[in-house]
Write a protein that holds these residues in place. Structure first.
Motif, short mmCIF file in Angstrom:
data_model
loop_
_atom_site.label_atom_id
_atom_site.label_comp_id
_atom_site.label_asym_id
_atom_site.label_seq_id
_atom_site.Cartn_x
_atom_site.Cartn_y
_atom_site.Cartn_z
N LEU A 1 -4.18 3.97 -8.22
CA LEU A 1 -2.97 3.22 -8.56
C LEU A 1 -3.23 1.73 -8.52
CD1 LEU A 1 0.08 3.07 -9.11
CD2 LEU A 1 0.45 3.21 -6.62
N HIS A 2 -3.91 1.26 -7.49
CA HIS A 2 -4.19 -0.17 -7.39
C HIS A 2 -5.15 -0.62 -8.50
CE1 HIS A 2 -6.26 -3.79 -5.83
NE2 HIS A 2 -5.06 -4.09 -5.38
N SER A 3 -6.15 0.17 -8.81
CA SER A 3 -7.12 -0.23 -9.84
C SER A 3 -6.47 -0.29 -11.22
CB SER A 3 -8.29 0.76 -9.85
OG SER A 3 -8.96 0.77 -8.61
N ILE A 4 -5.63 0.70 -11.53
CA ILE A 4 -4.99 0.73 -12.85
C ILE A 4 -4.02 -0.44 -13.01
CG2 ILE A 4 -3.44 2.07 -14.32
CD1 ILE A 4 -4.73 4.59 -13.13
N THR A 5 -3.19 -0.70 -12.00
CA THR A 5 -2.25 -1.82 -12.10
C THR A 5 -2.97 -3.16 -12.16
OG1 THR A 5 -2.04 -1.77 -9.68
CG2 THR A 5 -0.36 -0.59 -10.97
N VAL B 1 0.85 -1.19 0.00
CA VAL B 1 0.00 0.00 0.00
C VAL B 1 0.89 1.24 0.00
CG1 VAL B 1 -0.17 -0.07 2.53
CG2 VAL B 1 -1.87 1.19 1.19
N ASP B 2 0.53 2.19 -0.83
CA ASP B 2 1.29 3.44 -0.96
C ASP B 2 0.31 4.60 -0.82
OD1 ASP B 2 2.93 5.53 -1.52
OD2 ASP B 2 3.71 4.73 -3.40
N TRP B 3 0.42 5.36 0.28
CA TRP B 3 -0.51 6.43 0.59
C TRP B 3 -0.07 7.78 0.03
CZ3 TRP B 3 -5.28 5.66 2.24
CH2 TRP B 3 -5.58 4.47 2.90
N SER B 4 1.01 7.85 -0.71
CA SER B 4 1.42 9.10 -1.32
C SER B 4 0.58 9.38 -2.57
CB SER B 4 2.90 9.06 -1.69
OG SER B 4 3.14 8.07 -2.68
N ILE B 5 0.43 10.64 -2.91
CA ILE B 5 -0.28 11.04 -4.12
C ILE B 5 0.72 11.11 -5.26
CG2 ILE B 5 -1.81 12.74 -5.17
CD1 ILE B 5 -2.58 13.70 -2.43
N SER C 1 -6.27 -1.69 3.65
CA SER C 1 -6.40 -2.06 5.06
C SER C 1 -5.10 -2.56 5.66
CB SER C 1 -7.49 -3.13 5.23
OG SER C 1 -8.73 -2.67 4.74
N GLN C 2 -4.11 -2.84 4.83
CA GLN C 2 -2.84 -3.37 5.31
C GLN C 2 -2.03 -2.29 6.01
OE1 GLN C 2 -0.86 -5.05 1.93
NE2 GLN C 2 -2.47 -6.54 1.52
#
Length: 557
Positions: A473-477, A148-152, A533-534
């Protein structure tokens, strides 16, 4: 002893004699070599060797005109006390006579030359090797899922051996279906492998769905992200509110309503997270159940001492996670004292620092530092960490509601001068909220020819720009994993002030699974929600490069 030797000048005390000795060497052309095999060289040199003085080996005269070995070039950078090193060539491949000649004329100058060449070769190899990554550039192990990456992110650049043409020229029905799926939070199930991505309507609609985000305020002629350091880009743009106080009041009133609406959605777990982007700092609000926390959390970065003091005065309880982590490490190694002990020692030092003046009787004549100077000296470390990642502030639980009221009433939240004067902060959210405007990330595919061993080959790339939030980011990858047959690479460009949002928070207890189930209606895909959630693992860094081979991720931060 050196004074008894004629024409010899130790330590360069008589320059004329030294220069005359140099001229004799250059004029000799081999004739100055002594006929005696034991003491070679001109008369002054023979006298110095007879007296037992240490001299540098005399250069070979045969290289100047004779038929022997060439003269060894003197290395001006070499040290005189270097130990001899073996020659690079194999002695077995050289003639015996040549080896004897080399042994006879090889001096310390030639050994120093070999050492210099080896050192130069090592330096050349050092510059040719790839750079060593620092602690912030960490290469993490392979996995089937990204951390998980919370940066924009401000830009994503994907490359793949397969084309991205399926992302271009969506039909009107596909675009409408994608927007409909986003607004209704429709979960789309795609096959494990897609042979013809351009013919897959479900894939194209899902890609359109992943590009949607919500923004407030919205002005078509202004780019409202990023806000930190954006004065130069906004300079010269029309800003009718900059000198109109009534218009500024209306904008802030609408912004306060939108901000409160977002927080209420977050509190009821209908919004997973959102960002507040000001011209000085960025705030990340996360719902309970995300990032391994069972309560609402808010991270602020970067902060200043003035902002932290203002939050304290408003009764907001917060912590500095990175500072506390460093103190904990110091205590573990026994190099740090408790806060109470440090304060007591500091007070004792301040009292004793001026006691010696009273003992000397001059305390009335010397001006003592005032209370403000002493306080500034104590809080020097707090000022030094301003505007740095270490200044990140964590607010938990009900204090986030106090933070909400503080930000709404904070006058320094809006710039009073410059290109951003009177402009409210930017609100970014993955779901709709009151007063929000639907926006789309910009995507374009590029096909170029790259040179390869067998000629030229096609290189396909996909560029996405805009405020790319973690869910996007997660949806695109996830979509590219299916469309590109599990083979692509990506370069990620984060907004640096938000990279520190990936720090691991100190958890009071493990998150209950029931808490995550309550987030099912927040509008995110179940797999995306599971990833968010991780517990964050990237620390102060963020993802920089991602590569997928055979459906397996390898990333660098």
């Amino acid at each position: 002893m050196a004074l008894l030797v004629p024409d010899y000048s130790p330590s360069f005390k008589r320059p004329p004699e030294k220069l005359r000795l140099r001229r004799k060497r250059s004029w000799s052309h081999g004739a100055a070599v002594s006929t005696s095999p034991e003491v070679p060289g001109p008369a002054p040199r023979r006298a110095a060797l007879t007296a037992g003085l240490p001299l540098r080996p005399f250069p070979a005269a045969a290289g100047r005109g004779g038929g022997g070995m060439p003269e060894a070039r003197r290395n001006p950078f070499a040290r005189l006390d270097n130990r001899s090193r073996p020659a690079a060539e194999n002695p077995a491949t050289q003639p015996r006579g040549q080896l004897q000649a080399a042994d006879r004329f090889l001096g310390s100058n030639q050994e120093n030359d070999l050492l210099w060449e080896e050192t130069l070769h090592e330096r050349t190899e050092l510059y040719q090797t790839p750079p060593v990554f620092s602690e912030s550039d960490t290469i993490l192990p392979k996995s089937t899922e990204l951390p998980v990456d919370w940066s924009i992110k401000t830009r994503l650049l994907f490359t793949s051996p397969q084309p991205f043409t399926w992302t271009d020229h969506l039909k009107a029905q596909e675009e409408a279906q994608g927007l409909f799926q986003h607004c209704r939070a429709t979960e789309v199930t795609l096959p494990q492998s897609i042979q013809e991505p351009k013919l897959s309507t479900e894939l194209r609609c899902a890609f359109q769905q992943s590009l949607v985000y919500w923004l407030h305020p919205a002005f078509s002629w202004l780019s409202l992200f990023p806000r930190i350091g954006a004065d130069r880009k906004m300079a010269g743009k029309t800003s009718p509110w900059s000198n109109d106080e009534n218009l500024q009041h209306v904008l802030m009133s609408d912004w306060s309503v939108s901000f409160t609406s977002l927080y209420n959605l977050l509190k009821t777990k209908l919004c997973p997270y959102f960002y507040v982007c000001t011209y000085q700092f960025t705030v990340l609000f996360r719902a309970a159940g995300l990032a391994g926390s069972d309560i609402i959390t808010a991270l602020i970065s970067p902060t200043t001492r003035g902002l932290r003091e203002a939050m304290k005065n408003e009764g907001i309880e917060f912590s500095l996670p990175l500072i506390e982590e460093n103190d904990h490490k110091k205590k573990a190694y026994g190099t740090s004292l408790g806060h109470g002990e440090e304060q007591a020692i500091s007070d004792e030092d301040d009292e004793e620092s001026f006691s010696w003046l009273e003992e000397m009787g001059v305390h009335d004549k010397i001006k003592k530092p005032d209370t403000l100077s002493i306080k500034m000296r104590k809080e020097k470390h707090e000022v030094q960490m301003d505007h740095r990642p270490e200044s990140v502030v964590l607010v938990k639980g009900t204090n986030t509601f106090t933070l909400l009221n503080f930000l709404i009433n904070c006058r320094s939240l809006v710039a009073t001068s410059g290109a951003q004067a009177g402009l409210p902060p930017t609100l970014l959210s993955p779901i709709a909220f009151r007063g929000a405007t639907m926006q789309m990330l910009k995507a374009r595919s590029i096909n170029v020819k790259t040179q390869a061993l067998a000629g030229y080959q096609d290189q396909f790339s996909l560029e996405i720009t805009g405020p790319i939030m973690p869910h996007a980011l997660h949806s695109i990858t996830r979509l590219l994993k299916l469309s590109q047959s599990g083979s692509f690479s990506a370069g990620l460009y984060p907004h640096e002030p938000t990279a520190v949002f990936n720090i691991c928070l100190s958890l009071d207890k493990v998150v209950d699974k029931e808490v995550n189930k309550e987030l099912a209606n927040c509008g995110l895909h179940p797999k995306t929600l599971e990833q968010l959630s991780q517990t964050p693992l990237l620390g102060k860094s963020s993802l920089r490069n991602v590569e997928m081979n055979n459906y397996t991720y390898n990333w660098r931060s």
